[in-house]
Write an enzyme that holds these catalytic residues in place. Structure first.
Site, PDB file in Angstrom:
ATOM      1  N   HIS A   1       0.862  -1.183   0.000  1.00 12.64           N
ATOM      2  CA  HIS A   1       0.000   0.000   0.000  1.00 12.64           C
ATOM      3  C   HIS A   1       0.896   1.229   0.000  1.00 12.64           C
ATOM      4  O   HIS A   1       2.123   1.110  -0.056  1.00 12.64           O
ATOM      5  CB  HIS A   1      -0.964  -0.019   1.187  1.00 12.64           C
TER       6      HIS A   1
ATOM      7  N   ASP B   1       5.756   4.566   5.364  1.00 14.79           N
ATOM      8  CA  ASP B   1       6.730   3.614   5.901  1.00 14.79           C
ATOM      9  C   ASP B   1       6.930   2.399   4.996  1.00 14.79           C
ATOM     10  O   ASP B   1       7.807   1.573   5.252  1.00 14.79           O
ATOM     11  CB  ASP B   1       6.355   3.181   7.323  1.00 14.79           C
TER      12      ASP B   1
ATOM     13  N   ASP C   1       0.149  -4.754   7.682  1.00 23.85           N
ATOM     14  CA  ASP C   1      -0.851  -3.688   7.792  1.00 23.85           C
ATOM     15  C   ASP C   1      -2.254  -4.187   7.455  1.00 23.85           C
ATOM     16  O   ASP C   1      -2.851  -3.813   6.446  1.00 23.85           O
ATOM     17  CB  ASP C   1      -0.477  -2.512   6.882  1.00 23.85           C
TER      18      ASP C   1
ATOM     19  N   HIS D   1       7.136  -5.855  11.152  1.00 23.26           N
ATOM     20  CA  HIS D   1       6.370  -4.597  11.184  1.00 23.26           C
ATOM     21  C   HIS D   1       5.950  -4.227  12.607  1.00 23.26           C
ATOM     22  O   HIS D   1       4.776  -4.021  12.910  1.00 23.26           O
ATOM     23  CB  HIS D   1       5.143  -4.697  10.267  1.00 23.26           C
TER      24      HIS D   1
END
Length: 304
Positions: free
Chosen positions: A61, A65, A206, A265
């Site tokens: 996406h 970051d 995410d 992450h």
């Protein structure tokens, strides 16, 4: 064999000991980069890997970051005298986003090609391997990825001999080609055994846990999954920001029956992920809290 390296394991902001999100894989002389957070180039240099042979960059996406390292990466690839086209894969709007980032990297000696994802599931054939993209559940459009290397069955020499095929036709059939000989057509399935187990790497960050992840990660040799939070009291925060806890990731790994899971992450508020690993391995034993530079070589299974 696939070499896989997590170049960066951080989320949101880089830390002195943790670069932002990026994963690189190498197979058969080709390289695949998934995400390109700040610090990716430095991590790649520390690993001793080169950006020049990267064939494709996939983006999950467009949060900073995950993509902020791209302009510098493109410049470095250009300075390495790369001339081959580069394929970039990502959600719809990819070309516009990359175009905006290229304001600071306007001149490149190679062509950029784009594949914008618009469907919940898409496959991209890369010749000797395949990329699968599947939609996940974040607060912007976001995708997970599979890297899949399939493995053909063994060539059945006895079958070829029974069919009377000369040796010079064996290799084309092994490579999947149809051949003509003495007025007859021969197809690979006539001389090849059943397909053997290949290699599968699944990568997703995410996102909330979804059935899509479970289904697409099924039986992966390596499942790289976000674990934003390890603290038990962060469950509500994970829901609100559409991220995952270590324990949700472990439950996905268990349900998908993967061989091993790497957590990645991490929130910047989580300096020591290892302290929560014992609770994770109670759910899914073959899990690790990955660190920057975590590397593995995945090879085809040996046959009896």
């Amino acid at each position: 064999m696939i070499d896989v390296c997590l170049l960066g394991t951080g989320g949101m902001m880089p830390l002195p000991y943790r670069y932002l999100t990026a994963m690189m894989a190498r197979y058969n002389g080709k390289s695949i980069l998934i995400d390109c957070g700040e610090g990716t180039q430095i991590a790649m240099k520390q690993k001793g890997w080169s950006p020049k042979p990267i064939d494709v960059i996939c983006f999950t996406h467009f949060h900073a970051d995950h993509i902020s390292g791209l302009p510098g990466m493109l410049l470095t690839m250009g300075n390495a005298e790369r001339t081959e086209p580069l394929l970039i894969i990502g959600p719809k709007g990819l070309e516009k986003v990359v175009g905006a980032l290229r304001m600071i990297a306007p001149e490149l000696p190679f062509e950029l090609r784009f594949h914008e994802l618009s469907q919940p599931f898409e496959q991209i054939d890369m010749g000797d391997y395949r990329i699968e993209a599947f939609r996940v559940n974040h607060n912007v459009i976001c995708y997970g990825y599979n890297l899949i290397v399939e493995r053909a069955g063994r060539f059945q020499v006895e079958k070829a001999k029974i069919l009377g095929l000369p040796v010079q036709l064996w290799n084309p059939l092994q490579k999947g080609n149809v051949v003509e000989f003495e007025g007859k057509t021969y197809t690979p399935d006539m001389v090849m055994g059943s397909p053997r187990k290949g290699i599968k790497v699944t990568y997703c960050t995410d996102t909330r846990p979804t059935r899509s992840i479970e289904e697409n990660a099924a039986h992966a040799d390596l499942f790289i999954c976000e674990g934003m939070y390890g603290e038990p009291d962060k469950q509500q925060k994970a829901r609100e920001h559409k991220h995952m806890t270590f324990y949700e990731a472990a439950n996905l790994a268990k349900a998908a029956e993967v061989s091993q899971m790497w957590l990645t992450h991490y929130s910047p508020s989580l300096p020591w992920p290892d302290q929560y690993l014992p609770q994770v391995t109670k759910i899914f034993p073959n899990a690790i809290t990955a660190k920057d530079g975590q590397t593995i070589e995945l090879d085809f299974e040996e046959e009896n």
